[in-house]
Design an enzyme around this catalytic site. Structure first.
Site, PDB file in Angstrom:
ATOM      1  N   HIS A  79      10.299  12.409   5.355  1.00  0.00           N
ATOM      2  CA  HIS A  79       8.927  12.936   5.453  1.00  0.00           C
ATOM      3  C   HIS A  79       8.891  14.438   5.169  1.00  0.00           C
ATOM      4  O   HIS A  79       8.140  15.186   5.800  1.00  0.00           O
ATOM      5  CB  HIS A  79       8.327  12.664   6.840  1.00  0.00           C
ATOM      6  CG  HIS A  79       8.170  11.215   7.180  1.00  0.00           C
ATOM      7  ND1 HIS A  79       6.995  10.532   6.980  1.00  0.00           N
ATOM      8  CD2 HIS A  79       9.044  10.315   7.685  1.00  0.00           C
ATOM      9  CE1 HIS A  79       7.159   9.269   7.391  1.00  0.00           C
ATOM     10  NE2 HIS A  79       8.386   9.126   7.804  1.00  0.00           N
ATOM     11  N   ASN A 152       2.516   5.399  10.324  1.00  0.00           N
ATOM     12  CA  ASN A 152       2.556   5.315   8.867  1.00  0.00           C
ATOM     13  C   ASN A 152       1.263   4.691   8.358  1.00  0.00           C
ATOM     14  O   ASN A 152       0.442   4.222   9.143  1.00  0.00           O
ATOM     15  CB  ASN A 152       3.732   4.437   8.417  1.00  0.00           C
ATOM     16  CG  ASN A 152       5.066   5.181   8.449  1.00  0.00           C
ATOM     17  OD1 ASN A 152       5.106   6.410   8.459  1.00  0.00           O
ATOM     18  ND2 ASN A 152       6.147   4.427   8.455  1.00  0.00           N
ATOM     19  N   HIS A 343       6.871  13.740  17.816  1.00  0.00           N
ATOM     20  CA  HIS A 343       7.882  12.967  18.540  1.00  0.00           C
ATOM     21  C   HIS A 343       7.197  11.777  19.218  1.00  0.00           C
ATOM     22  O   HIS A 343       6.306  11.985  20.047  1.00  0.00           O
ATOM     23  CB  HIS A 343       8.537  13.879  19.587  1.00  0.00           C
ATOM     24  CG  HIS A 343       9.601  13.219  20.406  1.00  0.00           C
ATOM     25  ND1 HIS A 343      10.179  12.011  20.060  1.00  0.00           N
ATOM     26  CD2 HIS A 343      10.208  13.597  21.548  1.00  0.00           C
ATOM     27  CE1 HIS A 343      11.081  11.694  20.966  1.00  0.00           C
ATOM     28  NE2 HIS A 343      11.116  12.628  21.881  1.00  0.00           N
ATOM     29  N   TYR A 366      13.861  12.224  17.413  1.00  0.00           N
ATOM     30  CA  TYR A 366      12.913  13.283  17.037  1.00  0.00           C
ATOM     31  C   TYR A 366      13.199  14.617  17.723  1.00  0.00           C
ATOM     32  O   TYR A 366      13.084  15.660  17.095  1.00  0.00           O
ATOM     33  CB  TYR A 366      11.469  12.813  17.278  1.00  0.00           C
ATOM     34  CG  TYR A 366      11.039  11.783  16.249  1.00  0.00           C
ATOM     35  CD1 TYR A 366      11.576  10.506  16.265  1.00  0.00           C
ATOM     36  CD2 TYR A 366      10.136  12.083  15.247  1.00  0.00           C
ATOM     37  CE1 TYR A 366      11.216   9.554  15.318  1.00  0.00           C
ATOM     38  CE2 TYR A 366       9.762  11.137  14.298  1.00  0.00           C
ATOM     39  CZ  TYR A 366      10.308   9.881  14.345  1.00  0.00           C
ATOM     40  OH  TYR A 366       9.965   8.944  13.407  1.00  0.00           O
TER      41      TYR A 366
END
Ligand code: HDD
Length: 714
Positions: A79, A152, A343, A366
């Protein structure tokens, strides 16, 4: 920590980021060093004589160059390429029956948000139009702390267990020996991995669909993917799936178009989002939830903990609970979009995790990645990451600590600090994990309930219109066509055959090989059953065979709005001003934008003698950057046939199934173009000039986004 009301996140009214960091007023805004020393010469380094060597004592030069040398941080492992925006979330109806989260209870609260959209595979400078899943990460600055919904634009994922994530990413990223290809899955290592991972087949259907090449970040759905929990004030749990539904509908572009956009404007999505917000066309999404009682956990023909499965909307409808509006662009890309740290483990009381093994792995990853990317456990102090809730604890020091903690007490329990800060009881808003019973053996295994890898892939494929199915077959033919190793292609055909035999046969034809008959049964690598840890994928009978919500073209959330669409007006000197005016006003009234394109910048002179401002020339403009085309009437328009770029423009518009309208002399331009068949009902013509009826039918047609039916005739 002091939390002044005026933070950069306090943006619910659309104004923020007034970081009052040593701000001077304009008259005495001298250039200074980072230590505040005014600089007298910013052009020359300190030297021993005009032509002599530079001096080490030049602290101004050294400070400037040192800062420059360090001004990049590691890009995100995945990403890396992203676009961010500020906005707010507003609740329609209280969800207190299901969750005690304050921002989902109180309709009067406008919760500030920061959203970052991203592609996954490419590096930070890669193209926006790569075929890829898009990240859709939302940071809610709630009054009870930060809640990150890190999702997503597709509701399922490639793999079921976080253990496979590094393998998936290594496989999809550029191959390590030559770092080729950039931001593309069409290469051997990706398909090698996929062909050995039958659990990825459902997600493969999504990434081979037009969802992976969105028209705009503003026209994508978003999904939390995993099943989460809502916890109410009675400490009851409900399973929940999160959905974002875009007000502008869900739209994609054609694959050939995507590739051309990448060349013409690789910042297409980034710019589109930026310009929409600057123009006051604030993108909006509604937040929807699918809520499932605890008692229904085992009612489905798949496991709710399996992230390769979705809950069909026909089985559990999506309830719309609120809306998100993005109304402000970041002031500084690096400070905000690059430094924002999401996160999935940032949750607030009222929301909790499930045991989805992909989610569980993410809960570790994360924070760890922020440590390496942002360089310090103090990343929460970066303005974009700061909570607006009061924050007090005994964590101290570390790289780049901003807070100046006062007093000598930094431990708990204490008496010297009066016991502060105190633990919060549940009824005081303290976070208490859901009291789920877990009684099991410690194993490295995957549940057998995760082993049906094809039924939902088939459900997705069967839910598509024939046009969408064609696009999936073409995408697979492109991707596998780029694969060089024949055995990988064959293995993929074997897997596709388990999804749909026609799909496999269509792809096989373009690959010039037969669907292998004797292909070994797909193996679930790692799914424990035999001694080697393999297990055959199971096929489970499904409750439903098709779901309209999975198709972009059938999806009832698609609105017919043409708001914010860009329509190219192909003009030249001698165009009829009236023809432009009638169409332009009609489009504007429907919320779309007309862009005047001509052979030269400045102004063109209309047939009526008026001057019309030109926005782009044919050297700059390309059909792939527009949603539709209009050729007005006028004697001068006939000359457009002589311009090579106009011919290319129209050919592309036609091939990418865009709606084209033309009046009088404009119609002749289309007739001169051998590729364009005027009979096609996606091409709208009128022999009259300034025809209001033409404008009305063009707007109606544009509302359908594309005339995909044309593909059959091409
Ligand atoms: Fe992830 C970033 C979404 C699985 C590890 N992920 C990242 C971002 C999004 C997602 C949207 C970008 C956030 C931003 O804009 O800064 N990731 C997902 C979804 C997943 C998923 C929807 C599956 C359902 N991710 C996943 C797994 C792992 C990671 C299984 C590791 C075990 N993801 C990361 C990361 C990233 C990340 C390496 C890179 C940058 C970052 O976190 O901040 O930690």
């Amino acid at each position: 920590m002091k939390n002044s009301k005026k933070t950069n996140q306090d943006n619910s009214d659309g104004k923020q980021n007034d970081l009052e960091y040593n701000k001077s007023n304009a008259e005495n805004e001298f250039l200074t060093t980072n230590q505040g020393v005014k600089i007298n010469d910013n052009n020359n380094s300190l030297k021993s004589g005009e032509r002599g060597p530079s001096l080490l004592e030049d602290f101004i030069l050294r400070e400037k160059i040192t800062h420059f040398d360090h001004e990049r941080i590691p890009e995100r492992i995945v990403h890396a390429r992203g676009s961010g925006a500020h906005g707010y979330f507003e609740l329609y109806n209280s969800m207190e029956k299901y969750t005690k989260a304050g921002f989902l209870n109180d309709k009067s609260i406008k919760t500030p948000v920061f959203v970052r959209f991203s592609t996954v595979a490419g590096s930070r400078g890669s193209t926006d139009l790569a075929r890829d899943v898009r990240g859709f990460a939302v940071k809610f600055y709630t009054q009870e702390g930060i809640f990150d919904l890190v999702g997503n634009n597709m509701p399922v994922f490639f793999i079921q267990d976080a253990m496979k994530f590094p393998d998936l990413i290594h496989a999809v990223k550029a191959e390590p020996h030559n770092e080729i290809p950039q931001a593309a899955s069409a290469h051997d290592t990706f398909w090698d991995f996929i062909s050995l991972m039958p659990e990825s087949m459902h997600m493969i259907m999504w990434v081979m669909s037009d969802r992976a090449i969105p028209r705009s970040l503003r026209m994508m759905e978003g999904f939390g993917v995993h099943t989460f929990r809502f916890i109410n004030d009675k400490n009851e749990s409900h399973f929940v799936k999160f959905h974002w539904k875009p007000k502008l509908g869900t739209h994609g572009v054609a694959w050939d178009e995507a590739q051309k956009i990448s060349g013409k404007n690789s910042d297409f999505h980034k710019l589109d989002l930026w310009e929409a917000i600057e123009a006051g066309n604030f993108p909006e999404w509604e937040l929807g939830v699918q809520i499932i009682p605890e008692s229904d956990e085992h009612k489905f023909d798949f496991d709710l903990l399996d992230p390769t499965k979705l809950v069909p909307e026909e089985l559990v409808p999506v309830t719309i609970v609120g809306k998100m509006v993005l109304n402000k662009n970041p002031d500084n890309f690096f400070a905000e979009t690059e430094q924002v740290a999401f996160h999935p483990g940032h949750i607030v009381p009222g929301i909790d995790f499930t045991n989805d093994p992909l989610l569980q792995g993410r809960l570790f990853s994360y924070t760890d990645t922020q440590l390496s990317r942002l360089g310090s456990p103090n990343f929460h102090e970066i303005p974009i990451n700061r909570t607006i809730a009061p924050m007090h604890n005994n964590q101290r020091d570390g790289h780049m600590r901003q807070e100046i903690a006062k007093g000598k007490v930094s431990y708990h329990p204490n008496s010297l600090g009066g016991g502060c800060p105190f633990q919060a009881k549940m009824d005081q808003g303290g976070f208490v994990s859901f009291n789920e019973r877990v009684d099991a053996h410690k194993v490295r295994e995957r549940s057998k309930s995760f082993s049906d890898h094809f039924s939902q892939a088939a459900l997705f494929y069967n839910s598509q219109t024939p046009i969408e199915q064609d696009h999936i077959a073409s995408a697979l033919s492109f991707e596998l066509g780029k694969v060089e190793t024949v055995s990988i292609r064959e293995r993929m055909l074997g897997l596709l055959n388990h999804v749909d035999s026609n799909l496999a046969a269509t792809v096989a034809k373009t690959l010039g090989i037969a669907v292998p008959k004797d292909i070994e049964k797909p193996i679930n690598h790692g799914v424990g059953a035999d001694d080697e840890g393999n297990q055959e994928p199971a096929k489970v009978k499904q409750n439903i065979g098709s779901s309209d919500a999975l198709s972009m073209l059938k999806n009832p959330t698609i609105s017919n709005t043409i708001a914010t669409r860009q329509i190219a007006f192909l003009c030249a000197d001698g165009v009829n001003a009236d023809s432009i005016k009638v169409m332009k006003i009609a489009l504007q009234n429907a919320g779309a934008k007309a862009v005047i394109i001509a052979p030269h910048l400045g102004t063109i002179v209309s047939a009526e003698g008026t001057e019309i401002a030109v926005e782009q020339t044919y050297k700059i403009a390309a059909s792939v950057l527009f949603d539709g085309v209009f050729i007005p009437s006028g004697k001068g328009i006939a000359d457009l046939s002589k311009i090579k770029e106009v011919k290319e423009f129209l050919n592309d518009a036609y091939h990418h199934c865009k709606f084209i309208a033309a009046e009088a002399e404009g119609v002749q331009i289309l007739k001169n173009n051998s590729d364009i068949k005027a009979k096609d009902s996606g091409v709208l013509t009128s022999e009259n000039s300034a025809d209001k009826l033409l404008a009305t039918s063009f707007i109606k047609a544009l509302g359908r986004h594309r005339f995909w039916e044309r593909e059959k005739t091409l």
